[in-house]
Every structure is written in C-alpha cells, then in structure tokens.
Design an enzyme around this catalytic site. Sequence first.
Site, short mmCIF file in Angstrom:
data_model
loop_
_atom_site.label_atom_id
_atom_site.label_comp_id
_atom_site.label_asym_id
_atom_site.label_seq_id
_atom_site.Cartn_x
_atom_site.Cartn_y
_atom_site.Cartn_z
N ASP A 13 -8.56 30.29 -13.38
CA ASP A 13 -8.54 31.58 -12.70
C ASP A 13 -8.31 31.32 -11.21
OD1 ASP A 13 -10.97 30.74 -11.67
OD2 ASP A 13 -12.11 32.50 -12.32
N CYS A 70 -12.54 27.32 -13.84
CA CYS A 70 -12.90 28.51 -13.07
C CYS A 70 -13.92 28.07 -12.04
CB CYS A 70 -13.37 29.67 -13.96
SG CYS A 70 -14.87 29.39 -14.90
N THR A 72 -17.22 28.22 -11.85
CA THR A 72 -18.35 27.49 -12.42
C THR A 72 -17.99 26.73 -13.69
OG1 THR A 72 -18.91 29.40 -13.77
CG2 THR A 72 -20.01 29.22 -11.60
N GLY A 75 -17.52 30.77 -17.39
CA GLY A 75 -16.76 31.84 -18.04
C GLY A 75 -15.69 31.30 -18.96
N HIS A 103 -19.27 12.26 -28.56
CA HIS A 103 -20.30 12.86 -29.41
C HIS A 103 -19.90 14.21 -29.99
CE1 HIS A 103 -23.98 10.46 -27.71
NE2 HIS A 103 -22.94 9.69 -27.98
N ASN A 104 -19.11 14.98 -29.25
CA ASN A 104 -18.84 16.37 -29.65
C ASN A 104 -17.40 16.63 -30.06
OD1 ASN A 104 -20.74 16.55 -26.84
ND2 ASN A 104 -21.64 17.30 -28.73
N ARG A 137 -22.30 9.57 -37.35
CA ARG A 137 -23.34 10.60 -37.32
C ARG A 137 -22.91 11.82 -36.48
NH1 ARG A 137 -24.76 6.87 -33.46
NH2 ARG A 137 -25.63 7.65 -31.51
N HIS A 138 -22.02 11.56 -35.53
CA HIS A 138 -21.54 12.69 -34.71
C HIS A 138 -20.61 13.60 -35.48
CE1 HIS A 138 -23.55 10.91 -31.35
NE2 HIS A 138 -22.90 9.77 -31.52
N ARG A 141 -22.73 16.01 -37.37
CA ARG A 141 -23.25 17.07 -36.49
C ARG A 141 -22.17 18.09 -36.12
NH1 ARG A 141 -26.48 12.36 -33.16
NH2 ARG A 141 -27.99 12.01 -34.80
C1 RB5 Z 1 -14.93 34.08 -9.93
O1 RB5 Z 1 -15.55 34.55 -8.79
C2 RB5 Z 1 -15.95 33.42 -10.85
O2 RB5 Z 1 -16.84 34.36 -11.36
C3 RB5 Z 1 -15.26 32.67 -11.97
O3 RB5 Z 1 -14.38 31.75 -11.42
C4 RB5 Z 1 -16.14 31.88 -12.90
O4 RB5 Z 1 -17.02 31.07 -12.18
C5 RB5 Z 1 -16.81 32.63 -13.97
O5 RB5 Z 1 -17.46 32.05 -14.85
#
Ligand code: RB5
Length: 148
Positions: A13, A70, A72, A75, A103-104, A137-138, A141
């Site tokens: 994003d 993104c 964080t 999202g 593992h995943n 084992r992974h 799971r």
């Molecule tokens: C954008 O501001 C922010 O919300 C987006 O990039 C992200 O972190 C959402 O999970």
Amino acid sequence: MFKKSETLALGCDHAGYELKEFLKIKLAETGYSVRDFGTYSTASMDYPDVAHPVASAVNEGQYSTAVLICGTGIGMSITANKYESIRAALCWNNELAKLSREHNDANILCLPARFIEAEKALQAVLIFLKTEFAGGRHQVRVDKIQIK
Ligand code: RB5
C-alpha cells in the site's frame, strides 16, 4: 524453496511503496524476476485492494510466493490469510523470516515498512526466498491449519 526461474509477486500500500520500490530494484539486481502488483505511488489507498489480487494469484497457483508490504504488515497479513492455501507470515527480522519458511511453509512474507529498515527487509526477503520448509513434524502441524 523459491527458484530463481520463478516470478515473485510483490505488492504494497502507500505506506509500503518506498520499500517495495527498493526491494524491486535490489531483487532485480540479484537476479530475481518480480511482478509488481502495485500500488504505484505514495497516494493513500486501501491495503486489501492489493492484498486480494496478490493472495488470490498465489492461492490459484499463478505464483508460489509473494511479498506484501504495508505500514505494519498487519493489514496485509490479515487479508492474505483469508485465502485457503495462503500462509502469510508477518516478519520483521531474519530469524522470523527463516522460521516462517522452515516451520510454517509460509508462502507470503508480510513486511512492516514503518518498523523495519530497508536493508534489513531485503535480507529478510532473501532469507525467506532461500529457506526450505523443514517438513516432518511441521508438515503435520501445517496440515492441521485448515478448517475441515
Ligand atoms: C496505513 O496508514 C496503514 O494503516 C497500513 O499501511 C497498514 O499498516 C495496515 O495494516
């Protein structure tokens, strides 16, 4: 493990745009082929509008692996994990990227652009692409993840 003959799907994003552009250049320099699903500027947009096409393409087998970015990474990971065959892992260092593969058997790496330096993100991506699933084992799971 991701093969260099494959194409990596890449999406972000607005908050992930600069990191996506950095990774796109560096991955190309390293010999990886990348399909850029956008977004294509820092103009505000909604992360599901990129997460869905990328996750859907991986889910349908058009790509084995993707990177979603993104602010964080949260999202993108929540959205991508709506798809049955997607195991999207939010990682912010090399060890997590490695373990998400070992593992995943993660098939999408989600990165938090606002919480990771570009060079560290690149290293995490390269490790993610080069690490094999450990199986054993992974696998047992991972097979239990799906709701039957
Ligand atoms: C954008 O501001 C922010 O919300 C987006 O990039 C992200 O972190 C959402 O999970």
